[in-house]
Design a protein around this motif. Structure first.
Motif, mmCIF file in Angstrom:
data_model
loop_
_atom_site.group_PDB
_atom_site.id
_atom_site.type_symbol
_atom_site.label_atom_id
_atom_site.label_comp_id
_atom_site.label_asym_id
_atom_site.label_seq_id
_atom_site.Cartn_x
_atom_site.Cartn_y
_atom_site.Cartn_z
ATOM 1 N N ARG A 224 0.827 -1.203 0.000
ATOM 2 C CA ARG A 224 0.000 0.000 0.000
ATOM 3 C C ARG A 224 0.862 1.255 0.000
ATOM 4 O O ARG A 224 0.601 2.212 -0.732
ATOM 5 C CB ARG A 224 -0.932 -0.025 1.224
ATOM 6 N N VAL A 228 1.074 4.229 -2.875
ATOM 7 C CA VAL A 228 0.840 5.643 -2.585
ATOM 8 C C VAL A 228 2.036 6.483 -3.005
ATOM 9 O O VAL A 228 1.898 7.572 -3.563
ATOM 10 C CB VAL A 228 0.531 5.833 -1.078
ATOM 11 N N GLU A 231 1.907 6.826 -6.726
ATOM 12 C CA GLU A 231 0.846 7.751 -7.109
ATOM 13 C C GLU A 231 1.281 9.197 -6.913
ATOM 14 O O GLU A 231 1.025 10.063 -7.766
ATOM 15 C CB GLU A 231 -0.407 7.504 -6.256
ATOM 16 N N ALA A 244 -6.647 6.774 -14.559
ATOM 17 C CA ALA A 244 -7.876 6.225 -13.975
ATOM 18 C C ALA A 244 -8.643 5.384 -14.996
ATOM 19 O O ALA A 244 -9.185 4.327 -14.672
ATOM 20 C CB ALA A 244 -8.757 7.350 -13.457
ATOM 21 N N SER A 302 -4.076 0.221 -6.612
ATOM 22 C CA SER A 302 -4.443 1.356 -5.756
ATOM 23 C C SER A 302 -5.358 2.330 -6.494
ATOM 24 O O SER A 302 -6.421 2.724 -5.997
ATOM 25 C CB SER A 302 -3.172 2.071 -5.283
ATOM 26 N N ILE A 303 -4.972 2.711 -7.712
ATOM 27 C CA ILE A 303 -5.761 3.672 -8.484
ATOM 28 C C ILE A 303 -7.075 3.036 -8.949
ATOM 29 O O ILE A 303 -8.123 3.682 -8.986
ATOM 30 C CB ILE A 303 -4.951 4.181 -9.691
ATOM 31 N N ARG A 304 -7.028 1.752 -9.248
ATOM 32 C CA ARG A 304 -8.210 1.048 -9.737
ATOM 33 C C ARG A 304 -9.326 1.050 -8.691
ATOM 34 O O ARG A 304 -10.494 1.270 -9.015
ATOM 35 C CB ARG A 304 -7.804 -0.385 -10.073
ATOM 36 N N GLN A 305 -8.970 0.800 -7.456
ATOM 37 C CA GLN A 305 -9.983 0.801 -6.397
ATOM 38 C C GLN A 305 -10.647 2.169 -6.291
ATOM 39 O O GLN A 305 -11.859 2.279 -6.105
ATOM 40 C CB GLN A 305 -9.337 0.413 -5.057
ATOM 41 N N ARG A 306 -9.847 3.202 -6.432
ATOM 42 C CA ARG A 306 -10.404 4.554 -6.371
ATOM 43 C C ARG A 306 -11.294 4.827 -7.578
ATOM 44 O O ARG A 306 -12.365 5.434 -7.463
ATOM 45 C CB ARG A 306 -9.264 5.575 -6.308
ATOM 46 N N THR A 307 -10.869 4.348 -8.755
ATOM 47 C CA THR A 307 -11.674 4.543 -9.970
ATOM 48 C C THR A 307 -13.036 3.876 -9.832
ATOM 49 O O THR A 307 -14.070 4.454 -10.153
ATOM 50 C CB THR A 307 -10.929 3.975 -11.191
ATOM 51 N N ALA A 309 -14.623 3.170 -7.194
ATOM 52 C CA ALA A 309 -15.437 3.797 -6.148
ATOM 53 C C ALA A 309 -15.970 5.159 -6.574
ATOM 54 O O ALA A 309 -17.072 5.548 -6.191
ATOM 55 C CB ALA A 309 -14.611 3.940 -4.870
ATOM 56 N N GLU A 310 -15.198 5.894 -7.398
ATOM 57 C CA GLU A 310 -15.544 7.281 -7.671
ATOM 58 C C GLU A 310 -16.190 7.505 -9.039
ATOM 59 O O GLU A 310 -16.929 8.463 -9.217
ATOM 60 C CB GLU A 310 -14.280 8.155 -7.562
#
Length: 854
Positions: A224, A228, A231, A244, A302-307, A309-310
């Motif tokens: 993790r 970060v 990123e 993203a 990491s970025i995929r999870q944010r994509t 979700a958002e």
């Protein structure tokens, strides 16, 4: 802020290094970043040639070709010189001293090699060459990053000052540097203890400074934190939206990136160049010139999870649909799971078709089962392909297999409806899934009809449609051909393979088709044809076989092992069977057991092996609704022969009682049972009927006629024996068969060979003097007991004398005496004790496994 002293310490070490610098350490130790930063700090008096390698092995010639290309790109080598040197490198004739002289002409030169571990195949040669260049050209500095611990380990070079190595221990942050990076003694000490000063982890912790420390395992923390950190640097470089949108698949190409972003192909190429240069991923150029790119996986996740979700549902579907469509022809498993994750069920069904066609082994396993179990029930009902997917995942898990038929029955529905004369690709995939579902449900006649229709649709499709779907069509053909074989339709199998070979031009596709041809030809008896095909498509070493699908690997191995036993190489065959992988639902298992049974027959323990296989497969205990496949019938024939070789007629009768749509496959054992019980005349009388039985192949017909020829010689019917031997001469000589010779006792086989020799027949003459395994059969002929004799035999096991037997059967003692005398003669024994032993040995009384009291 990040520790300055860590960078300063290492940059100073690089500055003062020997002519050949080695930055050695695993991924994440900052090697590439340090080397880039040092190269960027050089003044204009230096040329820089930067060469970067990915994970694929790089031989020496290719290494220098890449270096020359980089020098040309940097403007150091003119095109004509670069071309000439590249050609020389490809031929192994490159003059390295001349190359180094041109690189250092007029200026100092740094040759920076990132990812040098890729040169492992020729690293010893390249190590020596680079050391020699560093020694002989003072204006040339060579700097290398490598993960390997075995490159540049020459003590002579290290001790002579030619090489400076910066090791993982030197690349790691010291405790003091960690304190400076993250602030706070306690946090720094904990981080340093957990990571050992792992640079990327320390840098990530610095980016997280002031946030709560995540409570997770060391590995999870590190991953993790690394993500970060990456990123943090990434957003300084490129548009977050691009990353993203392109992080959903595990990799992508510039065409896909252009279609889902607002960038042109040229702009995408520039972004990917920047991302790769700064270490955020790796590009691969495919043979067709297209380029794929894969992010560092921890960064992508990491970025995929944010994509996920958002990004809104509409945006996800807009991006997801073309991504899945592109991905399914490159990585069907990833395309399938991504489509399910995004709830794109139509796309998921299409991707699953590719997944099953390319690698049935990927269609099983806990991970896929977990994904599939999340599909709403109404979707499984509406999407037969997804119902099939769930059924396959369940059938691969013994603890869940009972739930599979419900889903497979839904999947089979498209094949049970009236089938149209034309279909779209999606409909054809659905029908193909349905045929496999029917096959797994053991509904072989229906499966065969559906497979025949699917193949017909493929063959009659317009040329443009067929060429567009050729990859998928050929991959599905593997499954459809096996379905046709299991349904016993070998005419359709041969016709389909011939058609497929005529319309297939790709070398790999033709090779895959030939795998099926070798296996099916060998097993069905066209041995000479299979051997010829095998020469053109030989068995490959295990490391290359890993590129095959499990189904293809199993089919390939089964075909080649069958050819081994046809050469009577049973030792190699037995060992090879143990190494054969098991693919979808273990459907080729009967062929493996068939091979082992022949090895056992040759070794004289056919009965024991047959008993073992029957116990393991529960063949005699299957539910009545489980129909026999063609493979089952093939196996039952040789199991019966194995049991007959040991005199076990009781189990043979149970095998013969099993309903089969392929009685032709069991016909050789049926005839042999009559011959071994001294009833050769009845065997010959039944020959015409058994010859016309359904489900025959060349192998079964040859075996049947071989046994019949032995029966004719036993009956002194030389005329019929000659007709059969001449017919067999053609089969054995032209088709290269030998295995049916194992189905006879030695004296019968010797008689056939001698008679064939007397007639001047080619194959039988060739068999004379050849070492042919001679299975041990029970020597005495056991004629069938009459119904009354059978009753007496059973009574012998439970009564102590003739008086008791006569009383139990309501007949006179003289009658019992006469019947016992007949039983002794048929069993080849002289007293009651021997008779009981023989009855038990031959299992003439059902249910008797050990001796009863006398």
């Amino acid at each position: 802020m990040l520790s300055v002293s860590w960078r300063d310490r290492l940059l100073r070490a690089i500055d003062t290094a020997a002519p050949l610098l080695i930055l050695r350490g695993p991924s994440g130790f900052g090697k590439s970043g340090l080397l880039r930063e040092w190269v960027a700090s050089l003044d204009e008096s230096h040329h820089v040639v930067w060469v970067s390698f990915g994970p694929d092995p790089v031989p020496a010639g290719e290494f220098w070709i890449e270096a020359i290309a980089a020098a040309q790109q940097a403007g150091i080598l003119p095109a004509h010189n670069a071309n000439a040197m590249s050609n020389a490198a490809a031929a192994g004739l490159l003059d390295l001293q001349s190359l180094a002289a041109r690189l250092t002409a007029g200026r100092n030169c740094v040759l920076a090699i990132d990812g040098y571990q890729a040169t492992r195949p020729d690293h010893e040669v390249l190590d020596e060459q680079l050391v020699e260049l560093a020694v002989s050209h003072p204006r040339l500095r060579i700097a290398v990053t490598t993960r390997s611990s075995t490159q540049f380990t020459s003590d002579r070079a290290l001790l002579s000052g030619v090489i400076t190595e910066i090791s993982p221990a030197q690349l790691a942050y010291t405790l003091e540097e960690t304190r400076l990076a993250v602030g706070g003694d306690e946090a720094a000490e904990r981080l340093h203890a957990e990571t050992g000063g792992y640079p990327l982890a320390v840098q990530a912790a610095s980016a997280l400074a002031g946030r709560p420390w995540p409570a997770a395992t060391t590995k999870e923390v590190r991953h993790r934190m690394v993500a970060v950190s990456l990123e943090t640097e990434l957003w300084k470089l490129t548009d977050p939206a691009f990353v993203a949108l392109t992080c959903l698949p595990p990799f992508f190409d510039s065409t896909l990136a252009e279609s889902i972003t607002a960038l042109t192909v040229e702009e995408v190429g520039q972004v990917l160049d920047d991302l790769e240069w700064h270490g955020f991923g790796q590009s691969h150029v495919l043979p067709d010139g297209s380029r794929t790119f894969a992010y560092v996986e921890t960064l992508r996740q990491s970025i995929r999870q944010r994509t996920l979700a958002e990004l809104g549902e509409a945006s996800l579907q807009r991006v997801g649909a073309p991504t899945v469509t592109w991905l399914r022809s490159h990585d069907p498993a990833s395309a399938f799971t991504l489509a399910l994750e995004l709830e794109l069920y139509d796309e998921a069904a299409a991707a699953y078709g590719w997944l099953l066609a390319t690698d049935p082994g990927l269609c099983t396993g806990e991970d896929l089962h977990d994904v599939l179990s999340a599909i709403p029930p109404e979707v499984s009902v509406a999407q037969p392909v997804l119902a099939f997917a769930r059924g396959i995942a369940l059938i691969s898990d013994p603890s869940l297999a009972e739930a599979a038929p419900a889903f497979l029955s839904r999947a089979a529905a498209p094949a049970t409806r009236e089938l149209p004369e034309r279909m779209t690709e999606a409909e054809l995939v659905e029908l193909s899934m349905a045929t496999i579902a029917l096959r797994l449900l053991k509904r072989y006649p229906e499966a065969g009809r559906a497979a025949h229709h699917a193949v017909t649709l493929m063959r009659t499709a317009p040329d443009d449609a067929r060429s567009g779907n050729s990859v998928l069509t050929l991959m599905l053909l593997r499954q459809l051909l096996f379905t046709l074989a299991q349904a016993g339709d070998f005419d359709a199998v041969q016709a389909t393979i011939a058609w497929a070979m005529s319309v297939t031009s790709g070398a790999q596709a033709r090779s895959d088709l030939m795998v099926g041809m070798v296996a099916l030809d060998a097993i069905s008896g066209r041995v000479a044809q299979a051997r010829e095909l095998a020469k053109r498509n030989p068995a490959r070493p295990p490391e290359l076989d890993q590129d095959d699908t499990p189904f293809l690997m199993e089919l390939r191995s089964s075909g080649h092992v069958t050819l081994d036993i046809e050469s009577f190489d049973f030792v190699s065959a037995r060992a090879a069977v143990k190494e054969i992988p098991t693919a979808l639902a273990g459907e080729l298992r009967p062929f493996h057991d068939w091979i082992l049974m022949h090895a056992a027959l040759a070794g004289g323990n056919g009965r024991a092996e047959a008993t073992r296989i029957l116990e393991e497969t529960k063949l005699l205990c299957r539910p009545a609704e489980h129909a026999q496949s063609w493979a089952d019938a093939v196996l039952i024939n040789v199991l019966a022969i194995g049991l007959l070789s040991g005199g076990d007629h009781t189990l043979v009768r149970e095998l013969f009682a099993l309903p089969t749509p392929f009685p032709g496959q069991v016909a050789p054992a049926t005839l042999l049972a009559l011959v071994l019980t001294g009833d050769s005349r009845t065997a010959l009388e039944r020959l015409p009927e058994l010859r016309e039985a359904e489900g025959h192949t060349l192998r079964s017909l040859t075996a049947l006629k071989t046994v019949a020829a032995a029966a004719a010689l036993r009956e002194q019917d030389r005329e019929q024996a000659e007709v059969l031997l001449r017919n067999l001469d053609h089969a054995y000589h032209q088709h290269g068969l030998q295995l049916p010779l194992l189905y006879l006792p030695a004296h019968d086989l010797d008689g056939l060979i001698e008679e064939g020799r007397r007639l001047g027949l080619v194959s039988w003459t060739a068999f004379h003097g050849k070492t042919i395994p001679s299975p041990r059969f029970v020597t005495s002929r056991v004629a069938r007991l009459t119904e009354r004799e059978q009753a007496v035999a059973e009574a012998l096991l439970t009564h102590t004398n003739r008086h008791q037997i006569a009383k139990a059967l309501f007949v006179s003692e003289n009658t019992i005496k006469t019947q016992m005398r007949s039983i002794y003669r048929k069993l080849g024994v002289t007293n009651r004790r021997e008779a009981i032993d023989r009855i038990v040995e031959l299992r003439l009384v059902p249910g008797v496994e050990s001796r009863s009291p006398s």
